[in-house]
Each structure stands twice: as C-alpha cells, then as structure tokens.
Design an enzyme around this catalytic site. Structure first.
Site, short mmCIF file in Angstrom:
data_model
loop_
_atom_site.label_atom_id
_atom_site.label_comp_id
_atom_site.label_asym_id
_atom_site.label_seq_id
_atom_site.Cartn_x
_atom_site.Cartn_y
_atom_site.Cartn_z
CD GLU A 292 -39.53 -60.15 -14.25
OE1 GLU A 292 -38.67 -59.61 -13.17
OE2 GLU A 292 -39.31 -61.05 -14.84
CB CYS B 78 -36.61 -62.38 -11.09
SG CYS B 78 -38.16 -62.79 -11.55
P1 NAD Z 1 -26.68 -59.67 -18.12
O1 NAD Z 1 -27.23 -58.55 -17.40
O2 NAD Z 1 -25.67 -59.63 -19.42
O3 NAD Z 1 -27.80 -60.47 -19.00
C1 NAD Z 1 -29.41 -60.50 -18.54
C2 NAD Z 1 -30.20 -61.04 -19.74
O4 NAD Z 1 -30.24 -59.64 -20.52
C3 NAD Z 1 -29.60 -61.99 -20.73
O5 NAD Z 1 -30.86 -62.84 -21.23
C4 NAD Z 1 -28.83 -61.22 -21.96
O6 NAD Z 1 -28.73 -61.88 -22.96
C5 NAD Z 1 -29.82 -60.08 -21.73
N1 NAD Z 1 -28.87 -58.93 -22.42
C6 NAD Z 1 -27.74 -58.44 -21.79
N2 NAD Z 1 -27.34 -57.45 -22.46
C7 NAD Z 1 -28.30 -56.92 -23.23
C8 NAD Z 1 -28.63 -55.87 -24.26
N3 NAD Z 1 -27.44 -54.74 -24.26
N4 NAD Z 1 -29.72 -55.86 -25.13
C9 NAD Z 1 -30.54 -56.90 -24.99
N5 NAD Z 1 -30.44 -57.97 -23.90
C10 NAD Z 1 -29.17 -58.02 -23.16
O7 NAD Z 1 -26.60 -60.88 -17.06
P2 NAD Z 1 -26.42 -62.54 -16.98
O8 NAD Z 1 -25.14 -62.87 -16.61
O9 NAD Z 1 -27.10 -63.45 -18.01
O10 NAD Z 1 -27.36 -62.49 -15.72
C11 NAD Z 1 -26.68 -61.87 -14.57
C12 NAD Z 1 -27.94 -60.99 -13.92
O11 NAD Z 1 -29.25 -61.08 -14.58
C13 NAD Z 1 -28.45 -61.99 -13.02
O12 NAD Z 1 -27.72 -62.09 -11.76
C14 NAD Z 1 -30.14 -61.29 -12.44
O13 NAD Z 1 -29.81 -60.54 -11.61
C15 NAD Z 1 -30.22 -61.02 -13.82
N6 NAD Z 1 -31.37 -61.75 -14.63
C16 NAD Z 1 -32.59 -61.81 -14.14
C17 NAD Z 1 -33.60 -62.49 -14.79
C18 NAD Z 1 -35.20 -62.25 -14.32
O14 NAD Z 1 -35.83 -62.97 -14.50
N7 NAD Z 1 -35.49 -60.95 -13.86
C19 NAD Z 1 -33.33 -63.36 -15.78
C20 NAD Z 1 -32.00 -63.58 -16.02
C21 NAD Z 1 -30.95 -62.74 -15.41
#
Ligand code: NAD
Length: 477
Positions: free
Chosen positions: A249, A283
């Site tokens: 998702e 999202c």
């Molecule tokens: P990010 O991409 O680093 O992290 C997003 C999520 O993924 C976080 O919960 C993080 O802990 C997890 N994550 C990151 N790298 C991971 C890995 N290697 N293995 C497992 N989990 C991992 O970025 P962020 O700064 O936290 O959020 C940035 C972007 O992420 C937002 O701009 C948005 O586009 C997206 N996001 C989407 C949702 C959603 O509901 N679809 C929620 C949060 C963030």
C-alpha cells in the site's frame, strides 16, 4: 504522561536484548517525550520462533473462536480510547478528535474482520467422474511480516493484523518508531484478550535492518507494507527473490476533479475537510484539484477561504483543526515543493510557510495554475498543500489524472451520469469516489494500481491476501 514503549515477543513485553532505545519526539514541540526499544537479531529470532510456534496452534483454531478473540480485543480497545488518544496525539501530532476517530475506526475494523473470519468459504467443484469429490480449501498462508508507517500508527497496523489473524495467520509487526506507543497500546488490547503467545509480535528498530532480516527468513510467508513507493519497490524485490507474497500500500497523488455541473459547495467543503485532515499526511488525500474552466475562480476562492479558516495548533488544545506535521522531514519537503512550484510559475494563494520555530507546524497551503513540470505535480507531497489547476474538457481531466505512475485514490464531482461513467471506466486508479469522499471503510477494497502497489487492505479481498488455495481431489474407495 507519555509511556516508553517496549517490544512484545512471545507474549511478553520486553526491552531489546542489548537494551538500546530510540528517541520519540513530540511534533508539537520537537522535544523528546519518550523512548522506544530497539530490536536486535536475537529479538527477531525470538519473534520468528514464537510466531512459527503460535501458527501451528492458531491455524487450527476455529474461525468462530478466532472471531471471539478479535471481538474481545475490540472490547479492550474501545474501553481504552480515552487513555490512548492523547498518547497518539503526543507522538504523531494529530488533533485529539482525529486520534479518537482513528481508534474508533480501529474498533470497527477489528469487528468487521472478526465477522468476516467466519464467512471465508471454500467450494466444491463438480467432478468429471462419479465417486470423486473436488474441494477448494482456503488456508492461512503462514507467518506474516507487516511494516506500518507513522501517519496512522494504529489504523495502518490494525488492518494488517486483523486480516491476518482472521485468516489464521500469525504476525510480526514492525510498527513506526516515530509514533510507537499508541500502536503498542493497541497490541496490548489484543494481548489482554488472550491471543496465544506469539500470535502477535511487535518490533521496533532500524526499519531496513528488520525488513532485510525478516523478509528472506524461511518462517515468513507473506510481507505486507504500507509506506512510500521507493521503499515498497525495494521490499517487493527482496520478497520476490525469496518467493514471498506481498501486499503493498504505497504512495498516491489523488486527482480531485470538479466539473462545472457539480454540487460545488459539497465538492469544496469535502476538499477542505479532507485535504487538511492529519495535516495532509494521508495516502488518499486529494492533491491535484482539477476544476472545469467556468467554475475555476469560484471553486478556488472558496477553497482558499476554507484553507485560511483552518485552525492550526497543538493537537491537545481545544478547537484545533490541524496539528503539526509528524516530523521535520515533511517540513523540508513542503519548503522544497512549494518553492519549486512558485519558481516554475505557480501562484501561491495562501500558506506556504512554517509556523513558529518550535515543533513542525506548517500553514494550510493552496497553489494554483502550477505547470506539469513542477515537482509537486509529480511527487506525493504528503502534507497540507493542494494544487488547483483548470481543465477545459473531461478528456483532459482524465488524461491529467492518468499522467502519473500513481493510481491509489481519485475523486470526481459531477451531476452528469455520462461523465461519471467515463470517470469510472477510464481513470486508472484502485479507488474512485464520485460525489463523495466514500473510501476506506473496513468492508470495501482499499488498494492501488500502478506504482501505488497491489493487494487489498479492505473487504473480503484483504482476507484473501493472507490465504492460500489448496485443491483436494478425493476418490471414494
Ligand atoms: P520513508 O520512505 O523512509 O518511510 C516510509 C515508511 O517506510 C516508514 O514507516 C519507514 O519506517 C518505513 N521504511 C523505510 N525504509 C524501510 C525499509 N527498508 N524496510 C522497512 N520499512 C521501511 O519515508 P518517510 O519520510 O517516513 O515518508 C515519506 C514518504 O512516504 C511520504 O512522502 C509518503 O509518500 C510515504 N508514506 C506513505 C504512507 C502511506 O500511508 N501510504 C505513510 C507514510 C509515508
């Protein structure tokens, strides 16, 4: 008032094996409010062993007994909403009313999946020979590794946990380190309901370390992730290399199409209500507002006025509509995206600035007439900013809606049945709501297409993502 958070492994609350912890910040102040335990490989091994052991018991537990335990967890959670909601606000920033609503929705999701557990039927296929029975059985896929983000620390986790448990799977949940205590309180509601030790394990730590350890591990049969598209693609590749099923998702960039014949006041009030919900960190939030030329000025003016009326402040204070953003990364992203949009010729009609120096507050922001090559027209902003652009004909609105690789949510407002049908048939999206904001209920599919991922998180389809199909042919002797 704010609790430190431990790991939950094999039915016990515990610190990480080496005692290390990570800081948790309050987004309303930027200051540290607590610590969360950090899992090591030893902790992950224990979680894997306990989830594998619990699976042998849980897969044989009848669907009606699974349902009873899920209802008991929901009872516990409902009784604790007033206790958990301020914790959620302190660690994530959202107004208290939104925190309560997230918890009430979680209660609703648990109960829906409890009921669905008992309605998951196989089938009998008529055989080609007499004396033969051909059965299709649905079985739980096994131990699930679930990864959830910080924007809805409870709601994102609850969908995965409930669908998995209802199907007969056990779970290792790696939840969001930035907002850990509300999710831990939710897991406690399950633990106190009497689930077998190991049916749910809760880990926090370094996300990449945990995903890279768990996903290839032979005990894990299914990976479910909510977060950004780049991380989702990375985890899908890792899961693919080990032939693990995934549900992803991921990001969105929702078009919000307003035709000239629409009920404009409801289109604008829903837009304002939902764009600034959770400070835009949703999202399925509307991002590209596409308005038909003849009503463009009116819609824009009304939306700008609605954005100006949004009261921003600490989510624990009374009368607040929008809290801070959840972390400093989002503030940087807002500055970059809005600065770039204006530099490329977009008009900034309200907002555009950080509020104060303490915490991560940002003004509700409206941009208009932003060119397609601006970063905000291509990247998910995940914040309290919307772009309002104009379109001349429905074909152009559909082309713009489909221009991006995302396909999570889309919205359209029109009184024309012909236009509504076109939108339903031609917008490339996993979810479309016409003349309403009617998405994300427990009983309806919740999924993306294209780079927004695949595999549903709602409805019967969500349960199926945690099931395998077994075909049994039996010839009577
Ligand atoms: P990010 O991409 O680093 O992290 C997003 C999520 O993924 C976080 O919960 C993080 O802990 C997890 N994550 C990151 N790298 C991971 C890995 N290697 N293995 C497992 N989990 C991992 O970025 P962020 O700064 O936290 O959020 C940035 C972007 O992420 C937002 O701009 C948005 O586009 C997206 N996001 C989407 C949702 C959603 O509901 N679809 C929620 C949060 C963030």
């Amino acid at each position: 008032m704010y609790p430190d958070t431990q790991l939950f492994i094999a039915g016990e609350w515990t610190n990480g094996s080496d005692g290390e912890t990570l800081a948790v910040l309050n987004p309303a102040t930027g200051g540290e409010i607590g610590r969360v335990a950090k899992a090591t490989a030893t902790d992950m091994d224990r979680a894997l062993a306990s989830a594998a052991k619990a699976f042998e018991q849980w897969r044989k537990t009848t669907a009606s007994d699974r349902a009873k335990l899920l209802h008991a967890a929901a009872d516990n959670l409902r009784a604790r909403i007033d206790e958990i909601a301020p914790v959620l606000t302190m660690e994530q920033g959202k107004p208290l009313a939104e925190a309560r609503s997230e918890l009430r929705n979680a209660d609703d999701v648990i109960r829906w999946f409890a009921e669905e557990a008992i309605r998951s039927y196989g089938r009998i296929i008529p055989a080609r020979k007499p004396g033969v029975q051909q059965m299709v059985m649905k079985e739980p896929i096994g131990v699930v590794a679930a990864f959830t983000p910080w924007n809805y620390p409870v709601a994102q986790a609850i969908r995965k946990i409930c669908a998995a448990l209802a199907a007969g799977c056990t779970v290792i949940l790696k939840a969001a380190e930035e907002a850990p205590a509300s999710c831990a309180a939710m897991v406690r509601a399950f633990a106190d309901a009497g689930f077998p030790d190991g049916a749910i394990n809760l880990l926090y730590g370094i996300p990449s370390e945990i995903s890279e350890y768990l996903i290839p591990h032979p005990v894990i049969r299914k990976v479910s992730f909510t977060g950004s598209t780049p991380v989702g693609k990375h985890l899908t590749a890792l899961a693919g290399a080990h032939m693990k099923r995934v549900t992803m998702e991921l990001g969105g960039h929702a078009p919000y199409i307003v035709c000239a014949d629409a009920d404009l006041s409801s289109a604008v009030s829903m837009l304002a209500g939902h764009k600034f919900h959770n400070a835009g960190q949703v999202c399925i939030a509307p991002t590209r507002v596409l308005v038909e030329e003849p009503v463009f000025d009116n819609v824009l003016e009304d939306f700008v006025n609605a954005a100006k009326a949004v009261k921003v402040g600490d989510g624990l204070s009374d009368g607040i509509d929008m809290g801070p953003m959840a972390n400093a990364r989002r503030l940087d992203a807002m500055d970059r995206l809005i600065g770039d949009a204006v530099a490329k010729g977009g008009r900034l009609l309200t907002g555009g600035n950080r509020i104060g120096n303490a915490g991560f507050f940002f003004e509700p922001t409206v941009l208009a007439d932003v060119p397609q090559d601006a970063a905000i027209m291509n990247e998910e902003p995940f914040g309290p900013v919307a772009v309002v652009n104009r379109f001349a004909a429905v074909d152009a609105a559909i082309a713009e809606a489909n221009r991006l690789p995302f396909g999570l949510a889309a919205y359209a407002f029109t009184r024309s049945q012909r236009h509504a049908q076109r939108f339903a048939e031609d917008i490339e999206t996993g979810m479309l709501s016409i003349n309403d904001y009617g998405l994300a209920y427990a009983e309806v599919p919740f999924n993306g297409v294209k780079d927004s991922g695949y595999g549903s998180e709602g409805g019967p389809e969500a349960l199926e993502t945690f099931q395998t199909i077994k075909f049994v042919s039996q010839t009577n002797l």
